[in-house]
Design an enzyme around this catalytic site. Structure first.
Site, short mmCIF file in Angstrom:
data_model
loop_
_atom_site.label_atom_id
_atom_site.label_comp_id
_atom_site.label_asym_id
_atom_site.label_seq_id
_atom_site.Cartn_x
_atom_site.Cartn_y
_atom_site.Cartn_z
N ARG A 262 -0.99 0.78 -6.12
CA ARG A 262 -1.01 1.81 -5.55
C ARG A 262 -0.39 3.05 -6.10
O ARG A 262 -0.56 4.26 -6.22
CB ARG A 262 -0.67 1.78 -4.06
CG ARG A 262 -0.80 2.95 -3.03
CD ARG A 262 -0.68 2.75 -1.59
NE ARG A 262 0.85 2.37 -1.38
CZ ARG A 262 1.33 1.83 -0.25
NH1 ARG A 262 0.62 1.77 0.73
NH2 ARG A 262 2.77 1.79 -0.07
N LYS B 47 -1.87 -2.21 6.30
CA LYS B 47 -1.79 -1.90 7.78
C LYS B 47 -2.36 -0.40 7.86
O LYS B 47 -3.07 -0.25 9.00
CB LYS B 47 -0.12 -1.70 8.12
CG LYS B 47 0.21 -3.09 8.51
CD LYS B 47 1.67 -2.99 9.30
CE LYS B 47 2.70 -1.98 8.59
NZ LYS B 47 3.23 -2.29 7.04
N ARG C 54 10.19 -1.48 14.07
CA ARG C 54 10.47 -1.90 12.76
C ARG C 54 11.93 -2.71 12.75
O ARG C 54 12.21 -3.42 12.02
CB ARG C 54 10.64 -1.21 11.75
CG ARG C 54 9.37 -1.00 10.87
CD ARG C 54 9.63 0.01 9.81
NE ARG C 54 8.80 -0.32 8.55
CZ ARG C 54 7.83 0.45 8.17
NH1 ARG C 54 7.36 1.45 8.93
NH2 ARG C 54 7.27 0.17 7.12
N ARG D 251 12.17 -2.43 -0.23
CA ARG D 251 11.29 -2.47 0.87
C ARG D 251 10.74 -3.76 1.51
O ARG D 251 10.97 -4.02 2.81
CB ARG D 251 10.18 -1.37 0.77
CG ARG D 251 10.25 -0.15 0.90
CD ARG D 251 9.29 0.51 0.23
NE ARG D 251 8.22 0.41 0.79
CZ ARG D 251 6.60 0.71 0.03
NH1 ARG D 251 6.99 0.95 -1.28
NH2 ARG D 251 5.73 0.52 0.52
N ARG E 111 3.25 7.32 -4.97
CA ARG E 111 3.99 7.61 -3.88
C ARG E 111 5.51 7.20 -4.24
O ARG E 111 5.59 6.31 -4.99
CB ARG E 111 3.55 6.44 -2.90
CG ARG E 111 3.74 7.23 -1.37
CD ARG E 111 3.13 6.21 -0.29
NE ARG E 111 4.13 5.15 0.17
CZ ARG E 111 4.12 4.40 1.19
NH1 ARG E 111 2.77 4.46 1.60
NH2 ARG E 111 4.92 3.65 1.55
P1 ADP Z 1 5.33 0.44 3.81
O1 ADP Z 1 4.40 0.36 2.93
O2 ADP Z 1 6.78 0.09 3.52
O3 ADP Z 1 4.91 -0.26 5.24
P2 ADP Z 1 5.46 2.92 5.73
O4 ADP Z 1 4.42 4.15 5.04
O5 ADP Z 1 5.04 2.46 6.74
O6 ADP Z 1 5.49 2.02 4.37
O7 ADP Z 1 6.69 3.68 5.67
C1 ADP Z 1 7.23 4.35 4.58
C2 ADP Z 1 8.88 4.70 4.87
O8 ADP Z 1 9.02 5.28 5.93
C3 ADP Z 1 9.68 3.33 5.27
O9 ADP Z 1 10.22 2.46 3.87
C4 ADP Z 1 10.91 3.99 5.84
O10 ADP Z 1 11.81 4.65 5.14
C5 ADP Z 1 10.29 5.01 6.79
N1 ADP Z 1 9.84 4.28 8.00
C6 ADP Z 1 8.51 4.23 8.43
N2 ADP Z 1 8.65 3.76 9.70
C7 ADP Z 1 9.98 3.39 10.12
C8 ADP Z 1 10.57 2.86 11.31
N3 ADP Z 1 9.93 2.43 12.40
N4 ADP Z 1 11.91 2.84 11.32
C9 ADP Z 1 12.45 3.31 10.27
N5 ADP Z 1 11.99 3.94 9.10
C10 ADP Z 1 10.72 4.05 9.24
#
Ligand code: ADP
Length: 187
Positions: free
Chosen positions: A128, A16, A91, A145, A134
């Site tokens: 990654r 994404k 989400r 996750r 990360r």
């Molecule tokens: P992923 O690779 O898991 O899709 P992201 O970079 O989108 O990772 O998000 C990393 C973290 O940030 C998530 O695991 C969560 O803890 C937090 N996060 C991101 N977006 C949201 C959201 N819309 N609601 C709640 N937590 C979020």
């Protein structure tokens, strides 16, 4: 295409972030990634970052009130007035309702689900982890996750499908090909 108000859904590791940046450029709208905003806040040691970090490190979602407030603030900035691409929000079902009220009748124009198979996403996330280190890319956190995604976010696909907004795009294969599929889906 200004006035595009797009949400990109898809499991962790579907690509994404990469595709959001390319698509936003193509559309001339800002890419708003909640994960990136949280990570920046963690790096800058802001109050929001300190609050979010423990959830992120555990692979859990940051509480809705916190995330909703952050997104509302970001969408109110001038560059998002004529359109945006949201990556990583909404989400949860509660975030869907909150986004509806933030948009106050303007509504979304598109919701794209970037699909990917589980074995492939786990592999991508582990790669990654090696390359970028990360904090939330360890194997047990990755598993969590994916679980949280399946429980809380995957059901949103049906919500948007019922509204007639959903388009599914295959996220497997070379990055450029996926970008082409995405731009074709929006044309
Ligand atoms: P992923 O690779 O898991 O899709 P992201 O970079 O989108 O990772 O998000 C990393 C973290 O940030 C998530 O695991 C969560 O803890 C937090 N996060 C991101 N977006 C949201 C959201 N819309 N609601 C709640 N937590 C979020």
């Amino acid at each position: 295409m200004t006035n595009t108000r797009l949400v990109l859904l898809g499991p962790p590791g579907a690509g994404k972030g990469t595709q959001a940046a390319r698509l936003a450029e193509h559309l001339g709208v800002p890419a708003i990634s909640t994960g990136d905003i949280f990570r920046r806040n963690v790096a800058d040691r802001t109050e929001l970052g300190q609050l979010a970090q423990k959830y992120m490190d555990a692979g859990e979602y940051v509480p809705d009130e916190v995330t909703n407030k952050m997104v509302a603030g970001r969408l109110a900035e001038p560059d998002a007035v004529d359109g945006f691409l949201l990556d990583g929000y909404p989400r949860t079902a509660a975030q869907v309702s909150e986004l509806d009220s933030m948009l106050a009748g303007r509504g979304l124009t598109h919701v794209i689900e970037l699909t990917a198979d589980t074995d492939e996403v786990v592999q991508r996330l582990l790669n990654r982890a090696r390359e970028q280190g990360r904090a939330d890319d360890t194997e047990s956190v990755i598993r969590r996750r994916l679980e949280v995604y399946a429980e809380q976010t995957a059901p949103l696909v049906d919500v948007y499908a019922e509204r007639g907004l959903l388009v599914q795009v295959d996220g497997m294969g070379p990055v450029d090909e996926v970008t082409e599929r995405l731009t074709a889906a929006l044309a």
